[in-house]
Scaffold this active site. Structure first.
Site, PDB file in Angstrom:
ATOM      1  N   ASP A  68       0.837  -1.201   0.000  1.00 49.94           N
ATOM      2  CA  ASP A  68       0.000   0.000   0.000  1.00 49.94           C
ATOM      3  C   ASP A  68       0.872   1.251   0.000  1.00 49.94           C
ATOM      4  O   ASP A  68       1.610   1.508   0.947  1.00 49.94           O
ATOM      5  CB  ASP A  68      -0.899   0.006   1.248  1.00 49.94           C
ATOM      6  CG  ASP A  68      -1.829   1.211   1.285  1.00 49.94           C
ATOM      7  OD1 ASP A  68      -2.971   1.090   0.806  1.00 49.94           O
ATOM      8  OD2 ASP A  68      -1.417   2.279   1.806  1.00 49.94           O
ATOM      9  N   TYR A 125       3.176   9.823  -0.397  1.00 48.85           N
ATOM     10  CA  TYR A 125       4.315   9.232   0.299  1.00 48.85           C
ATOM     11  C   TYR A 125       5.637   9.471  -0.438  1.00 48.85           C
ATOM     12  O   TYR A 125       6.702   9.166   0.089  1.00 48.85           O
ATOM     13  CB  TYR A 125       4.119   7.719   0.485  1.00 48.85           C
ATOM     14  CG  TYR A 125       2.856   7.331   1.195  1.00 48.85           C
ATOM     15  CD1 TYR A 125       2.142   8.238   1.979  1.00 48.85           C
ATOM     16  CD2 TYR A 125       2.356   6.039   1.083  1.00 48.85           C
ATOM     17  CE1 TYR A 125       0.975   7.860   2.619  1.00 48.85           C
ATOM     18  CE2 TYR A 125       1.190   5.659   1.729  1.00 48.85           C
ATOM     19  CZ  TYR A 125       0.498   6.573   2.488  1.00 48.85           C
ATOM     20  OH  TYR A 125      -0.658   6.190   3.108  1.00 48.85           O
ATOM     21  N   LYS A 156      -2.790   5.909  -4.303  1.00 51.55           N
ATOM     22  CA  LYS A 156      -3.880   6.832  -3.986  1.00 51.55           C
ATOM     23  C   LYS A 156      -3.662   8.188  -4.636  1.00 51.55           C
ATOM     24  O   LYS A 156      -2.522   8.673  -4.699  1.00 51.55           O
ATOM     25  CB  LYS A 156      -3.989   7.023  -2.466  1.00 51.55           C
ATOM     26  CG  LYS A 156      -3.999   5.740  -1.655  1.00 51.55           C
ATOM     27  CD  LYS A 156      -4.016   6.042  -0.165  1.00 51.55           C
ATOM     28  CE  LYS A 156      -3.752   4.792   0.645  1.00 51.55           C
ATOM     29  NZ  LYS A 156      -2.329   4.404   0.640  1.00 51.55           N
ATOM     30  N   HIS A 162      -7.441   9.483  -1.581  1.00 51.53           N
ATOM     31  CA  HIS A 162      -6.745   9.412  -0.293  1.00 51.53           C
ATOM     32  C   HIS A 162      -7.571   9.972   0.860  1.00 51.53           C
ATOM     33  O   HIS A 162      -7.510   9.473   1.986  1.00 51.53           O
ATOM     34  CB  HIS A 162      -5.414  10.158  -0.393  1.00 51.53           C
ATOM     35  CG  HIS A 162      -4.384   9.661   0.573  1.00 51.53           C
ATOM     36  ND1 HIS A 162      -3.045   9.666   0.293  1.00 51.53           N
ATOM     37  CD2 HIS A 162      -4.480   9.139   1.814  1.00 51.53           C
ATOM     38  CE1 HIS A 162      -2.365   9.170   1.317  1.00 51.53           C
ATOM     39  NE2 HIS A 162      -3.221   8.846   2.259  1.00 51.53           N
TER      40      HIS A 162
END
Length: 285
Positions: free
Chosen positions: A56, A61, A86, A119
């Site tokens: 994930d 990120y 996401k 997200h």
């Protein structure tokens, strides 16, 4: 739930696809200054070596590139690894979200993603629906196998239903014994939406006496108790660690289970939204 869990254990999605029950999260670069590659690649490499097949990530990120590289370097066939990313809320809107899908695919170096989520809910019904429609169309184009949402409350999910759009395959929310999101979970269960649980081990806050007591009873560590609770509640827990020993121990769940008394004690820890340690969707209009 049977205690016989392996890395091959999956949960069916409404589409007929399956999602592995144990997920490995790589949110190392989320809101932090360090280079996410420094933690992402060695941690994910260890997770894949141990046997995790569900990864994930997210654009926020800043490590999709490294996730793709690590998967290719592992030598494991792409089709054997379930990968989620996401679209950030900052890319809300049809055109921006459609472009975000392509950005993620390019960064990862993949032809498709197994799951792509919004997200967090953008502000405003129209913007949320436009963003979701972009994911629906990307799925129709073969870029995404399944689509879903993250941090969506019931009224956000009802908007999608009211617009006549396909239901999200997944809703990823913070869930652990202190924040059980019961209303959201009940809605998802009633509408065939799989619930993924992030912060499933409460970010290492494992010293609560009830959790410690259950752990001693089973001769397991508190993180294993929390992950097992999540699995037995029917969730897909996401785990994250940069510690190789912890990456391995978090997956040692196949030879034991919590009994009814354990589950009652852990269920009794719920504080509702007050128990959240991350971001909660309750107040998004």
């Amino acid at each position: 739930m049977s205690s016989a869990l392996t890395f091959q254990s999956t949960k069916p999605l409404a589409s007929g696809n399956h999602i592995p029950l144990l997920g490995f999260g790589v949110a190392y670069g989320f809101g932090k200054q360090e280079d996410p590659a420094e933690l992402t690649k060695p941690s994910l490499a260890e997770a894949l070596k141990v046997g995790y097949r569900h990864v994930d990530t997210a654009q926020m990120y800043r490590n999709e590139k490294f996730v793709g590289e690590c998967i290719r370097e592992s030598g494991i066939p792409r089709e054997e690894i379930f990968v989620t990313s996401k679209v950030p809320a900052s890319d809300a809107g049809y055109e921006s979200a459609a472009k975000a899908v392509d950005i993620s695919l390019k960064a990862l170096g993949f032809d498709y993603l197994d799951l792509y989520l919004i997200h967090s809910p953008p502000k405003g019904t129209q913007l949320r629906l436009e963003t979701y429609k972009a994911l629906v169309d990307a799925k129709k184009a073969g870029k995404l196998r399944d689509i879903g949402v993250s941090n969506y409350n019931v009224h956000h999910l009802e908007e999608i239903k009211g617009a006549g759009l396909e239901a999200p395959a997944v809703n990823q929310v913070e869930i652990h014994p202190f924040c059980q999101q019961k209303t959201i979970v009940e809605y998802c269960n009633a509408h065939g939406i799989v619930v993924e649980a992030y912060c499933s081990v409460v970010r290492g806050a494992l010293d609560h006496p009830v959790i410690a007591s259950v752990a001693r009873k089973h001769e397991k560590d508190p993180a294993q108790v929390l992950i097992r609770w999540s699995l037995q509640r029917g969730f897909v827990p996401l785990m994250r660690s940069s510690n190789p020993a912890r990456i391995r121990s978090n997956a040692e769940l196949d030879d034991w289970e919590l009994d009814g008394d354990d589950m009652r004690q852990l269920d009794g820890l719920d504080k509702g939204s007050a128990g959240a340690i991350s971001w909660n969707p309750i107040d998004v209009a």
